[in-house]
Design a protein around this motif. Structure first.
Motif, PDB file in Angstrom:
ATOM      1  N   UNK A  93      59.641 -16.022  -1.018  1.00  0.00           N
ATOM      2  CA  UNK A  93      59.067 -17.323  -1.342  1.00  0.00           C
ATOM      3  C   UNK A  93      59.575 -17.791  -2.699  1.00  0.00           C
ATOM      4  N   UNK A  94      59.586 -19.090  -2.888  1.00  0.00           N
ATOM      5  CA  UNK A  94      60.098 -19.680  -4.121  1.00  0.00           C
ATOM      6  C   UNK A  94      59.245 -19.271  -5.325  1.00  0.00           C
ATOM      7  N   UNK A 269      49.187 -42.965 -19.493  1.00  0.00           N
ATOM      8  CA  UNK A 269      48.394 -41.741 -19.469  1.00  0.00           C
ATOM      9  C   UNK A 269      48.325 -41.267 -18.028  1.00  0.00           C
ATOM     10  N   UNK A 270      48.736 -40.026 -17.819  1.00  0.00           N
ATOM     11  CA  UNK A 270      48.924 -39.503 -16.472  1.00  0.00           C
ATOM     12  C   UNK A 270      47.973 -38.345 -16.226  1.00  0.00           C
ATOM     13  N   UNK A 271      47.320 -38.359 -15.079  1.00  0.00           N
ATOM     14  CA  UNK A 271      46.493 -37.241 -14.629  1.00  0.00           C
ATOM     15  C   UNK A 271      47.257 -36.518 -13.531  1.00  0.00           C
ATOM     16  N   UNK A 272      47.394 -35.216 -13.683  1.00  0.00           N
ATOM     17  CA  UNK A 272      48.151 -34.422 -12.716  1.00  0.00           C
ATOM     18  C   UNK A 272      47.186 -33.597 -11.869  1.00  0.00           C
ATOM     19  N   UNK A 273      47.088 -33.951 -10.592  1.00  0.00           N
ATOM     20  CA  UNK A 273      46.232 -33.226  -9.656  1.00  0.00           C
ATOM     21  C   UNK A 273      47.064 -32.172  -8.929  1.00  0.00           C
ATOM     22  N   UNK A 274      46.550 -30.951  -8.889  1.00  0.00           N
ATOM     23  CA  UNK A 274      47.254 -29.867  -8.199  1.00  0.00           C
ATOM     24  C   UNK A 274      47.098 -30.030  -6.694  1.00  0.00           C
ATOM     25  N   UNK A 275      48.214 -29.992  -5.982  1.00  0.00           N
ATOM     26  CA  UNK A 275      48.202 -30.064  -4.520  1.00  0.00           C
ATOM     27  C   UNK A 275      48.174 -28.643  -3.971  1.00  0.00           C
ATOM     28  N   UNK A 276      47.168 -28.347  -3.184  1.00  0.00           N
ATOM     29  CA  UNK A 276      47.045 -27.015  -2.608  1.00  0.00           C
ATOM     30  C   UNK A 276      48.131 -26.789  -1.552  1.00  0.00           C
ATOM     31  N   UNK A 277      48.782 -25.649  -1.636  1.00  0.00           N
ATOM     32  CA  UNK A 277      49.805 -25.299  -0.652  1.00  0.00           C
ATOM     33  C   UNK A 277      49.147 -24.698   0.595  1.00  0.00           C
ATOM     34  N   UNK A 278      49.687 -25.034   1.755  1.00  0.00           N
ATOM     35  CA  UNK A 278      49.232 -24.451   3.008  1.00  0.00           C
ATOM     36  C   UNK A 278      49.991 -23.147   3.242  1.00  0.00           C
ATOM     37  N   UNK A 279      49.257 -22.046   3.375  1.00  0.00           N
ATOM     38  CA  UNK A 279      49.885 -20.725   3.463  1.00  0.00           C
ATOM     39  C   UNK A 279      50.803 -20.630   4.675  1.00  0.00           C
ATOM     40  N   UNK A 280      50.299 -20.998   5.838  1.00  0.00           N
ATOM     41  CA  UNK A 280      51.104 -20.888   7.061  1.00  0.00           C
ATOM     42  C   UNK A 280      52.345 -21.769   6.986  1.00  0.00           C
ATOM     43  N   UNK A 281      52.202 -22.958   6.414  1.00  0.00           N
ATOM     44  CA  UNK A 281      53.344 -23.870   6.314  1.00  0.00           C
ATOM     45  C   UNK A 281      54.398 -23.329   5.358  1.00  0.00           C
ATOM     46  N   UNK A 282      53.969 -22.735   4.242  1.00  0.00           N
ATOM     47  CA  UNK A 282      54.929 -22.179   3.284  1.00  0.00           C
ATOM     48  C   UNK A 282      55.684 -20.999   3.890  1.00  0.00           C
ATOM     49  N   UNK A 283      54.987 -20.150   4.637  1.00  0.00           N
ATOM     50  CA  UNK A 283      55.652 -19.020   5.294  1.00  0.00           C
ATOM     51  C   UNK A 283      56.632 -19.525   6.351  1.00  0.00           C
ATOM     52  N   UNK A 284      56.217 -20.550   7.094  1.00  0.00           N
ATOM     53  CA  UNK A 284      57.102 -21.107   8.126  1.00  0.00           C
ATOM     54  C   UNK A 284      58.375 -21.675   7.500  1.00  0.00           C
ATOM     55  N   UNK A 285      58.235 -22.426   6.407  1.00  0.00           N
ATOM     56  CA  UNK A 285      59.411 -23.002   5.746  1.00  0.00           C
ATOM     57  C   UNK A 285      60.311 -21.914   5.172  1.00  0.00           C
ATOM     58  N   UNK A 286      59.707 -20.852   4.637  1.00  0.00           N
ATOM     59  CA  UNK A 286      60.509 -19.759   4.086  1.00  0.00           C
ATOM     60  C   UNK A 286      61.294 -19.040   5.182  1.00  0.00           C
ATOM     61  N   UNK A 287      60.667 -18.836   6.338  1.00  0.00           N
ATOM     62  CA  UNK A 287      61.366 -18.209   7.464  1.00  0.00           C
ATOM     63  C   UNK A 287      62.511 -19.086   7.956  1.00  0.00           C
TER      64      UNK A 287
END
Length: 306
Positions: A93-94, A269-287
């Motif tokens: 994974x990245x 002035x910028x507010x940075x919201x963290x985007x939650x990663x989807x576990x299954x999607x990240x594994x699928x993209x890595x594969x």
């Protein structure tokens, strides 16, 4: 049958004991043979010689990656074999590196605790099956223990930990904006300068994140680019330091790093919201990325060998 050199001979009381000993040793030899084969397989997997992977896929020396140190404990050799194989099948994974420090049959020991504590890095112990732990040392906060009786639950936990350590993805929202009407020198600005602003949208808050945008090029071909991003040094109104300035009011602003304002700059002035990663999607993209890299490598090798 003539015994071979080095063979140990036993004299047993009767045939019943002989049969029992024969079956016992047969199971021992099968287990040890399976264990040796498994250890050779793990070594091949670590070297990237299985699944057509690159040699550095499983244990990558990536200096800018966040390592996750893992120790695996199981109640039987078969369970350990199943867990380890699934872990080594995980794609890279990245920005994160899975480092398996060891896999053994039995509970957690002080040796496991010391091995993970010494790295001072995020890590965990995956415990599979019913095991009695023998550690007397307490695990530090950055080491987590996960016990399970279903192998896929343990692997899913490792996936979640790895994805949580990947670089954060942010969604930026502009919540306030101001225009630089004039610039002037100020001792607090060092080699930079101070800006006289008019807040055109929202409320500027001194402790939040700032960004300065500047128009470049000619009027007909102008382009707005970001020239600074960071924290403010001072936010003032009528020579008084203030915490915030509302829309429609004027104020003075000094940035860090000796930043030099220009008339016409836009301060956001910028507010940075963290985007939650989807576990299954990240594994699928890595594969999928691993499959693409493998196909590209095979194509390059075919061209080189042609």
């Amino acid at each position: 049958v003539l015994p071979k050199p080095g063979v140990v001979l036993f004299q047993l009381q009767n045939d019943t004991f002989g049969d029992r000993y024969h079956h016992l040793m047969k199971e021992v030899y099968q287990t040890e043979g399976s264990r040796e084969s498994f250890l050779q397989t793990l070594n091949a997997e670590r070297m990237g010689r299985i699944y057509d992977r690159k040699p550095d896929n499983n244990e990558r020396a990536v200096h800018d990656a966040t390592p996750f140190n893992l120790s695996v404990k199981a109640s039987s050799f078969g369970q350990l074999q199943a867990v380890m194989r699934l872990l080594y099948e995980l794609p890279p994974l990245e920005g994160v590196q899975l480092v398996i420090r060891g896999g053994e049959v039995g509970g957690i020991t002080d040796y496991d605790v010391l091995g993970l504590m010494g790295k001072q890095q995020p890590g965990g112990v995956l415990v599979f099956g019913d095991i009695q732990n023998a550690n007397r040392l307490d695990l530090p906060e950055f080491i987590e223990v996960y016990a399970c009786k279903v192998v896929y639950h343990g692997v899913d936990w490792v996936k979640e930990k790895l994805v949580s350590l990947m670089p954060k993805i942010y969604n930026e929202r502009v919540v306030a904006e101001a225009r630089v009407k004039q610039t002037f020198r100020a001792s607090q600005a060092g080699k930079g300068n101070a800006a006289g602003l008019e807040v055109t949208n929202g409320t500027l808050v001194a402790t939040e994140h700032f960004r300065v945008m500047r128009s470049t090029g000619k009027k007909g071909d102008a382009e707005t680019v970001k020239v600074y991003e960071g924290a403010a040094k001072e936010l003032r109104r009528f020579k008084e330091t203030v915490k915030s300035v509302e829309e429609g009011l004027e104020c003075g602003l000094i940035m860090n790093d000796d930043f030099v304002f220009r008339t016409g700059d836009i301060v956001q002035q910028v507010v940075r919201d963290v985007i939650e990663r989807d576990v299954d999607e990240e594994i699928r993209k890595a594969l999928e990325q691993e499959r693409i890299d493998r196909a590209r490598r095979e194509a390059d090798e075919a061209v080189a060998n042609a």
